[in-house]
Enzyme design. Structure first.
Site, PDB file in Angstrom:
ATOM      1  N   CYS A  79       0.832  -1.201   0.000  1.00 10.76           N
ATOM      2  CA  CYS A  79       0.000   0.000   0.000  1.00 10.76           C
ATOM      3  C   CYS A  79       0.872   1.259   0.000  1.00 10.76           C
ATOM      4  O   CYS A  79       1.599   1.499  -0.958  1.00 10.76           O
ATOM      5  CB  CYS A  79      -0.997  -0.026   1.153  1.00 10.76           C
ATOM      6  SG  CYS A  79      -2.345   1.164   0.946  1.00 10.76           S
ATOM      7  N   HIS A 187      -3.667  -5.189  -0.395  1.00 14.10           N
ATOM      8  CA  HIS A 187      -3.306  -5.677   0.938  1.00 14.10           C
ATOM      9  C   HIS A 187      -3.345  -7.200   0.962  1.00 14.10           C
ATOM     10  O   HIS A 187      -4.414  -7.783   1.164  1.00 14.10           O
ATOM     11  CB  HIS A 187      -4.275  -5.123   1.985  1.00 14.10           C
ATOM     12  CG  HIS A 187      -4.092  -3.680   2.287  1.00 14.10           C
ATOM     13  ND1 HIS A 187      -3.203  -3.227   3.236  1.00 14.10           N
ATOM     14  CD2 HIS A 187      -4.671  -2.578   1.754  1.00 14.10           C
ATOM     15  CE1 HIS A 187      -3.247  -1.906   3.289  1.00 14.10           C
ATOM     16  NE2 HIS A 187      -4.126  -1.487   2.401  1.00 14.10           N
ATOM     17  N   GLU A 189      -2.378  -9.146   3.255  1.00  5.68           N
ATOM     18  CA  GLU A 189      -2.743  -9.599   4.607  1.00  5.68           C
ATOM     19  C   GLU A 189      -4.248  -9.552   4.854  1.00  5.68           C
ATOM     20  O   GLU A 189      -4.743 -10.123   5.828  1.00  5.68           O
ATOM     21  CB  GLU A 189      -2.001  -8.769   5.659  1.00  5.68           C
ATOM     22  CG  GLU A 189      -2.549  -7.393   5.930  1.00  5.68           C
ATOM     23  CD  GLU A 189      -2.204  -6.331   4.899  1.00  5.68           C
ATOM     24  OE1 GLU A 189      -2.564  -5.170   5.120  1.00  5.68           O
ATOM     25  OE2 GLU A 189      -1.562  -6.662   3.874  1.00  5.68           O
TER      26      GLU A 189
END
Length: 212
Positions: A79, A187, A189
């Site tokens: 990001c 992202h 994650e």
């Protein structure tokens, strides 16, 4: 061990939860010695580019990152961490790290989607990645997989550094870098199984390089 860079402008805890789920040894740290000895570095980031650069430079972490990249230390930017690896960001008129040639630009709200409707800024939700180059991070990941995005600015590196693109009104770079230095706008994650696989692939690459 993967070091998750702690510079008060990242989503470190969500990255750590994902790595813990995978059983990957990791540490959230700003300690320069720990970062230097790590197998690889994850460089997360949320918020504004200007604030992120201020936090990095105040602790001398900007120069450390540049040095480690020069030494071929594997690094994954996420990001805002992806964006400020470039030369410049339009957000806050920010001079960035200049690790990868290019700049970060604001989405144009006049861009239209496939139905002719102007896009919303920020780009928020699930989208796909079209690879323009082979990338070890995407080993054994379904080409139709979706990843989670939330951002108003997008990376625009020199063309040879573009690894993957995503369509939001028009194509934009969502994955850039070179072998051992990758930057993803999405992202991983927060992207479920495909994102976890990407993080696992990064760790496996780091181990191979470390053992070589």
């Amino acid at each position: 061990m993967l070091a998750i860079l702690d510079y008060k402008a990242g989503n470190q805890t969500s990255v750590q939860r994902a790595l813990n789920k995978l059983g990957i040894p990791n540490q959230i740290t700003s300690d320069k010695e720990v970062l230097s000895k790590a197998t690889g570095i994850i460089f997360p980031g949320v918020g504004a580019a200007g604030q992120a650069m201020d936090e990095l430079t105040s602790g001398g972490l900007d120069e450390l990152l540049k040095d480690l990249v020069q030494q071929k230390k594997p690094l994954l930017g996420i990001c805002v961490g992806c964006q400020i690896l470039l030369d410049y960001s339009e957000e806050n008129d920010t001079q960035a790290l200049s690790v990868i040639p290019g700049e970060c630009r604001l989405f144009n709200p006049s861009w239209e989607d496939y139905e002719g409707v102007p896009i919303r800024v920020p780009h928020m939700g699930w989208n796909q990645i079209e690879l323009k180059q082979d990338c070890i991070l995407f080993k054994d990941i379904d080409p139709e997989a979706h990843f989670y995005f939330v951002h108003s600015y997008y990376p625009a590196p020199e063309e040879k550094y573009i690894i993957g693109e995503t369509i939001y009104g028009r194509p934009f770079c969502s994955l850039h870098g070179r072998e051992g230095l990758w930057a993803v706008q999405f992202h991983p994650e927060k992207s479920g199984r495909p994102g976890l696989k990407l993080l696992s692939n990064f760790y496996e690459y780091c181990k191979e390089v470390s053992d070589a």
